[in-house]
Write a protein that holds these residues in place. Structure first.
Motif, PDB file in Angstrom:
ATOM      1  N   GLN A 205      27.303  16.469  24.599  1.00  0.00           N
ATOM      2  CA  GLN A 205      27.087  15.320  23.718  1.00  0.00           C
ATOM      3  C   GLN A 205      27.153  15.700  22.245  1.00  0.00           C
ATOM      4  O   GLN A 205      27.553  14.904  21.392  1.00  0.00           O
ATOM      5  N   TRP A 206      26.765  16.943  21.922  1.00  0.00           N
ATOM      6  CA  TRP A 206      26.833  17.388  20.531  1.00  0.00           C
ATOM      7  C   TRP A 206      28.289  17.488  20.071  1.00  0.00           C
ATOM      8  O   TRP A 206      28.615  17.121  18.946  1.00  0.00           O
ATOM      9  N   THR A 207      29.162  17.978  20.950  1.00  0.00           N
ATOM     10  CA  THR A 207      30.588  18.055  20.614  1.00  0.00           C
ATOM     11  C   THR A 207      31.167  16.661  20.434  1.00  0.00           C
ATOM     12  O   THR A 207      31.935  16.407  19.488  1.00  0.00           O
ATOM     13  N   GLU A 208      30.802  15.751  21.327  1.00  0.00           N
ATOM     14  CA  GLU A 208      31.305  14.382  21.227  1.00  0.00           C
ATOM     15  C   GLU A 208      30.820  13.703  19.961  1.00  0.00           C
ATOM     16  O   GLU A 208      31.587  12.996  19.284  1.00  0.00           O
ATOM     17  N   LEU A 213      32.041  11.565  14.541  1.00  0.00           N
ATOM     18  CA  LEU A 213      31.759  11.478  13.106  1.00  0.00           C
ATOM     19  C   LEU A 213      32.848  12.112  12.258  1.00  0.00           C
ATOM     20  O   LEU A 213      32.683  12.284  11.050  1.00  0.00           O
ATOM     21  N   GLY A 214      33.972  12.463  12.869  1.00  0.00           N
ATOM     22  CA  GLY A 214      35.097  12.995  12.115  1.00  0.00           C
ATOM     23  C   GLY A 214      35.072  14.490  11.923  1.00  0.00           C
ATOM     24  O   GLY A 214      35.819  15.022  11.091  1.00  0.00           O
ATOM     25  N   GLY A 215      34.231  15.184  12.668  1.00  0.00           N
ATOM     26  CA  GLY A 215      34.151  16.634  12.536  1.00  0.00           C
ATOM     27  C   GLY A 215      35.277  17.339  13.258  1.00  0.00           C
ATOM     28  O   GLY A 215      36.011  16.747  14.057  1.00  0.00           O
ATOM     29  N   PHE A 220      31.978  22.015  13.977  1.00  0.00           N
ATOM     30  CA  PHE A 220      30.977  22.023  15.050  1.00  0.00           C
ATOM     31  C   PHE A 220      30.282  23.372  15.127  1.00  0.00           C
ATOM     32  O   PHE A 220      29.051  23.440  15.207  1.00  0.00           O
ATOM     33  N   TRP A 221      31.058  24.456  15.077  1.00  0.00           N
ATOM     34  CA  TRP A 221      30.440  25.779  15.188  1.00  0.00           C
ATOM     35  C   TRP A 221      29.652  26.137  13.936  1.00  0.00           C
ATOM     36  O   TRP A 221      28.584  26.759  14.027  1.00  0.00           O
ATOM     37  N   LEU A 222      30.153  25.744  12.768  1.00  0.00           N
ATOM     38  CA  LEU A 222      29.464  26.098  11.527  1.00  0.00           C
ATOM     39  C   LEU A 222      28.164  25.312  11.339  1.00  0.00           C
ATOM     40  O   LEU A 222      27.176  25.862  10.840  1.00  0.00           O
TER      41      LEU A 222
END
Length: 312
Positions: A205-208, A213-215, A220-222
């Motif tokens: 869910q964090w990746t989604e 949000l346009g990331g 995501f990793w940073l």
């Protein structure tokens, strides 16, 4: 009507009684003594007999002479330049092998993250990591001697096929530099075992949410991945450091002479016939090791407690 009212009153009066009955029974069950703690007696006896008592004996012996007289001489020897240099050697060996093992092990975990947990490759790597993390001591030392020793298979192959002599500068494998490769060998699979659960706990869910949000993958990793995994990575790094700092058997099998690290210096203090008047120096050295490992494991516990918040 009177009869119905009386019946209703009786029912309402009896309702609290019916409710109170189970509550008293539940309280009675909670107050009953539990004997589950008896199952911990064998484990407690094992810890006391094979961990607590030897630790107390090792620490206590550092404050006494051979005839039982109290002394500060052994503990004061921890400030000796030779002893300090040995602790420095052990610290650098532990730090370098822990960092290399942590980085390489984390990359292996990342490579395994996209694979099927029930697949053949993932299962094989998990099984191999569990075995190789415990593959130390004399067996590991013999494997390295037979492979890259003075007359090892790889050493002889390089000499015959390419004319390369990896021991042109000396027999480094039997000295302090020769401990780095064996230690890294069992540090990497230990990192895979300890860090893989943290990496697998990253929620999809964090990746989604990041993509919504346009990331990007990098953002995501940073902003999410590295900050969340940092406590688990540091905790695993500290665990690897403590594991390397306290290792003895592999170093003892490779370095039969000399005492370049603290465990070997303790062996020398216990077996040497030239250290008259300082027979219990081994206890003082053990005290120094216990302090270092104790501080490292205390930090590990604090960081792991923080990491557990994201893995719950």
């Amino acid at each position: 009507m009177t009869t119905l009212a009386a019946t209703g009153a009786d029912a309402s009066a009896s309702a609290p009684t019916a409710t109170a009955g189970p509550s008293r029974a539940a309280r009675g069950r909670r107050s009953a003594p539990s004997w589950a703690w008896l199952g911990l007696i064998p484990f407690a006896a094992y810890v006391i007999g094979f961990l607590a008592v030897p630790t107390l004996i090792a620490i206590g012996s550092g404050f006494f002479t051979k005839d039982g007289s109290f002394t500060w001489t052994n503990v004061a020897a921890l400030g000796d330049p030779v002893v300090l240099n040995t602790f420095a050697n052990t610290g650098w060996l532990s730090l370098i092998t822990a960092v290399v093992g942590a980085v390489v092990g984390a990359l292996v975990c990342y490579a395994l993250l996209g694979m099927n947990p029930e697949g053949a490759i993932r299962s094989t790597v998990d099984a191999a990591a569990g075995v190789l993390a415990q593959f130390g001591g004399v067996m590991l030392a013999f494997a390295f001697i037979a492979t890259i020793g003075l007359k090892g298979v790889v050493t002889e192959f390089l000499r015959g096929a390419f004319g390369v002599d990896i021991f042109a500068g000396g027999a480094w494998i039997y000295e302090l530099p020769g401990l780095y490769l064996p230690y890294i060998y069992f540090q990497i699979p230990l990192m895979v075992i300890t860090f893989m659960p943290a990496l697998a706990a990253l929620k999809p869910q964090w990746t989604e949410a990041n993509l919504t949000l346009g990331g990007t993958r990098a953002s995501f990793w940073l902003r999410i991945g590295f900050p969340v995994l940092a406590p688990s990575f540091l905790a695993s790094l500290l665990l690897l450091f403590a594991n390397s700092f306290s290792s003895f058997a592999t170093a003892a099998a490779l370095s039969s002479q000399g005492s370049q690290i603290v465990p070997l210096q303790i062996r020398t203090a216990l077996t040497s016939e030239t250290m008259l008047g300082r027979e219990n120096l081994a206890g003082a050295l053990a005290l120094g090791m216990i302090i270092v490992v104790g501080v490292v494991m205390a930090l590990y516990s604090l960081i792991q407690r923080r990491a557990a918040r994201w893995q719950s």
